[in-house]
Design a protein around this motif. Structure first.
Motif, PDB file in Angstrom:
ATOM      1  N   GLY A   1       0.825  -1.207   0.000  1.00  0.00           N
ATOM      2  CA  GLY A   1       0.000   0.000   0.000  1.00  0.00           C
ATOM      3  C   GLY A   1       0.851   1.245   0.000  1.00  0.00           C
ATOM      4  O   GLY A   1       0.496   2.272   0.585  1.00  0.00           O
ATOM      5  N   ALA A   2       1.974   1.176  -0.706  1.00  0.00           N
ATOM      6  CA  ALA A   2       2.993   2.215  -0.608  1.00  0.00           C
ATOM      7  C   ALA A   2       2.566   3.551  -1.186  1.00  0.00           C
ATOM      8  O   ALA A   2       3.082   4.599  -0.784  1.00  0.00           O
ATOM      9  CB  ALA A   2       4.279   1.746  -1.304  1.00  0.00           C
ATOM     10  N   ALA A   3       1.635   3.538  -2.124  1.00  0.00           N
ATOM     11  CA  ALA A   3       1.252   4.780  -2.792  1.00  0.00           C
ATOM     12  C   ALA A   3       0.136   5.519  -2.079  1.00  0.00           C
ATOM     13  O   ALA A   3      -0.255   6.612  -2.498  1.00  0.00           O
ATOM     14  CB  ALA A   3       0.847   4.501  -4.237  1.00  0.00           C
ATOM     15  N   GLY A   4      -0.400   4.952  -0.989  1.00  0.00           N
ATOM     16  CA  GLY A   4      -1.433   5.633  -0.218  1.00  0.00           C
ATOM     17  C   GLY A   4      -0.837   6.692   0.681  1.00  0.00           C
ATOM     18  O   GLY A   4       0.394   6.850   0.787  1.00  0.00           O
ATOM     19  N   GLY A   5      -1.716   7.425   1.372  1.00  0.00           N
ATOM     20  CA  GLY A   5      -1.251   8.535   2.191  1.00  0.00           C
ATOM     21  C   GLY A   5      -0.281   8.124   3.282  1.00  0.00           C
ATOM     22  O   GLY A   5       0.769   8.761   3.471  1.00  0.00           O
ATOM     23  N   LEU A   6      -0.604   7.069   4.028  1.00  0.00           N
ATOM     24  CA  LEU A   6       0.307   6.592   5.060  1.00  0.00           C
ATOM     25  C   LEU A   6       1.518   5.904   4.443  1.00  0.00           C
ATOM     26  O   LEU A   6       2.644   6.068   4.911  1.00  0.00           O
ATOM     27  CB  LEU A   6      -0.413   5.632   6.009  1.00  0.00           C
ATOM     28  CG  LEU A   6      -1.571   6.208   6.820  1.00  0.00           C
ATOM     29  CD1 LEU A   6      -2.136   5.138   7.750  1.00  0.00           C
ATOM     30  CD2 LEU A   6      -1.150   7.423   7.617  1.00  0.00           C
ATOM     31  N   GLY A   7       1.282   5.118   3.393  1.00  0.00           N
ATOM     32  CA  GLY A   7       2.370   4.371   2.765  1.00  0.00           C
ATOM     33  C   GLY A   7       3.474   5.259   2.235  1.00  0.00           C
ATOM     34  O   GLY A   7       4.669   4.944   2.366  1.00  0.00           O
ATOM     35  N   GLN A   8       3.112   6.369   1.627  1.00  0.00           N
ATOM     36  CA  GLN A   8       4.111   7.283   1.090  1.00  0.00           C
ATOM     37  C   GLN A   8       5.041   7.779   2.185  1.00  0.00           C
ATOM     38  O   GLN A   8       6.268   7.774   2.030  1.00  0.00           O
ATOM     39  CB  GLN A   8       3.421   8.469   0.419  1.00  0.00           C
ATOM     40  CG  GLN A   8       2.638   8.125  -0.821  1.00  0.00           C
ATOM     41  CD  GLN A   8       1.843   9.301  -1.337  1.00  0.00           C
ATOM     42  OE1 GLN A   8       2.087  10.446  -0.981  1.00  0.00           O
ATOM     43  NE2 GLN A   8       0.862   9.021  -2.177  1.00  0.00           N
TER      44      GLN A   8
ATOM     45  N   ASP B   1      -6.665   9.954   1.850  1.00  0.00           N
ATOM     46  CA  ASP B   1      -7.773   9.609   0.942  1.00  0.00           C
ATOM     47  C   ASP B   1      -8.809   8.714   1.606  1.00  0.00           C
ATOM     48  O   ASP B   1      -9.969   8.686   1.189  1.00  0.00           O
ATOM     49  CB  ASP B   1      -7.230   8.917  -0.314  1.00  0.00           C
ATOM     50  CG  ASP B   1      -6.593   9.892  -1.282  1.00  0.00           C
ATOM     51  OD1 ASP B   1      -6.777  11.118  -1.096  1.00  0.00           O
ATOM     52  OD2 ASP B   1      -5.908   9.441  -2.222  1.00  0.00           O
ATOM     53  N   ALA B   2      -8.390   7.957   2.624  1.00  0.00           N
ATOM     54  CA  ALA B   2      -9.325   7.062   3.303  1.00  0.00           C
ATOM     55  C   ALA B   2     -10.504   7.822   3.903  1.00  0.00           C
ATOM     56  O   ALA B   2     -11.597   7.280   4.047  1.00  0.00           O
ATOM     57  CB  ALA B   2      -8.600   6.288   4.408  1.00  0.00           C
TER      58      ALA B   2
END
Length: 253
Positions: free
Chosen positions: A12-19, A194-195
Motif C-alpha cells: 500500500g505504498a502509494a497511499g497517504g500513510l504508505g508514502q 484519501d481514506a
C-alpha cells in the motif's frame, strides 16, 4: 533511527500513510521496496522524491503487484526476494475499506476484503520468513485500526479484517520470537488521507475526530512513519506481540 543496510517492503505504498512510511525509511538509510497495485500512483510516489537527495531517491524502488491476486503476489515476492536476498522489515500497510450497511455486503464482498487485508499480509510474511529466519532477525509490522474499539458503523468487513490482523500479529509474535523476529501492530487513529473521503461531511468529521482526541491537532502520516521506524529498529528488540495506538490519545486501553 538508523536503517542503513536494512531492506524494507511496504505494501500500500502509494497511499497517504504508505508514502510517508516509504520515504521515512529511505531517509533513514533503508532500501525500500514500495509495493502497490496502482502504477500511476506508484509513479507519483517516485516523483515525490524530487525534493530528496539523490542518495535517498536511489533507495526507493516501486514494485507493482495486486494483493488481491494471491498466487501472483506470492510468485512476485519469491522472485523479488531471490533477486535482492530477502528483507529485514515487512510493513503490511495495504487495505481496502468499502463502506455501506451490513445487509448490502455480499459474502463475496466480505471475502475480497479479507483476501486483501488479511490473506495478502500472510502471503507477504510467508515470502519474507526464509530470509528472516536464516539471518536470525526480522521485523514484521501490521497496520490495524482503532475502528476495532467501536464507534464507526458501515465498515463491517474492514473492521473484521483488522481484528484478524491483530490476532495474526499475536500468533506470529509467539511463533517467530525464537527466530529473532518481532511482530507488532500499529493502529492509526483518524488521519487526513484519501481514506477519509468515504465520509460525506469532511469538516464535520474533522470536528468529530478532535472531540475524541486528547492531542488537539490532526495526525500526520509522519506520526505513523515515526512509530514504524521505532518498531523496526534495534531499540525495540524486546517488544513483540503489541499493538501501538497512534491516535492522539483517542483510545486508552
Amino acid at each position: 533511527m538508523d536503517m542503513t543496510d536494512k531492506r524494507v517492503l511496504v505494501t500500500g505504498a502509494a497511499g497517504g500513510l504508505g508514502q510517508a512510511i516509504c520515504w521515512a525509511f529511505a531517509r533513514a538509510g533503508a532500501q525500500v521496496l514500495a509495493l502497490d497495485h496502482d502504477a500511476a500512483k506508484g509513479l507519483a510516489l517516485v516523483a515525490q522524491g524530487e525534493g530528496e537527495s539523490p542518495a535517498v531517491r536511489a533507495r526507493l524502488r516501486f514494485v507493482q503487484a495486486d494483493l488481491a491476486d494471491l498466487p501472483a503476489l506470492s510468485a512476485r515476492l519469491a522472485a523479488l526476494f531471490d533477486e535482492i536476498g530477502g528483507i529485514e522489515v515487512l510493513v503490511n500497510n495495504a487495505a481496502i475499506y468499502p463502506s455501506r450497511p451490513v445487509e448490502e455486503f455480499s459474502i463475496d464482498d466480505h471475502r475480497r476484503v479479507q483476501a486483501v487485508n488479511v490473506d495478502a499480509p500472510l502471503a507477504c510474511v510467508q515470502a519474507a520468513l526464509p530470509h528472516m529466519k536464516r539471518q536470525g532477525f526480522g521485523r514484521i509490522l501490521n497496520v490495524t485500526s482503532i475502528t476495532l474499539y467501536g464507534g464507526w458503523p458501515l465498515l463491517l468487513p474492514y473492521v473484521t479484517s483488522k481484528g484478524a490482523l491483530q490476532g495474526m500479529t499475536r500468533a506470529l509474535a509467539r511463533e517467530l520470537g525464537p527466530h529473532g523476529i518481532t511482530v507488532n501492530a500499529v493502529s492509526p487513529g483518524a488521519f487526513p488521507t484519501d481514506a477519509e473521503k468515504i465520509h460525506p461531511d469532511p469538516e464535520g468529521y474533522a470536528r468529530f475526530v478532535l472531540q475524541h482526541q486528547s492531542v488537539q491537532r490532526r495526525g500526520s502520516p509522519e506520526d505513523i512513519a515515526n512509530a514504524m521506524l521505532f518498531l523496526a529498529s534495534d531499540a525495540s528488540g524486546f517488544i513483540t506481540g503489541q499493538t501501538l495506538n497512534v491516535d492522539g490519545g483517542w483510545v486508552m486501553q
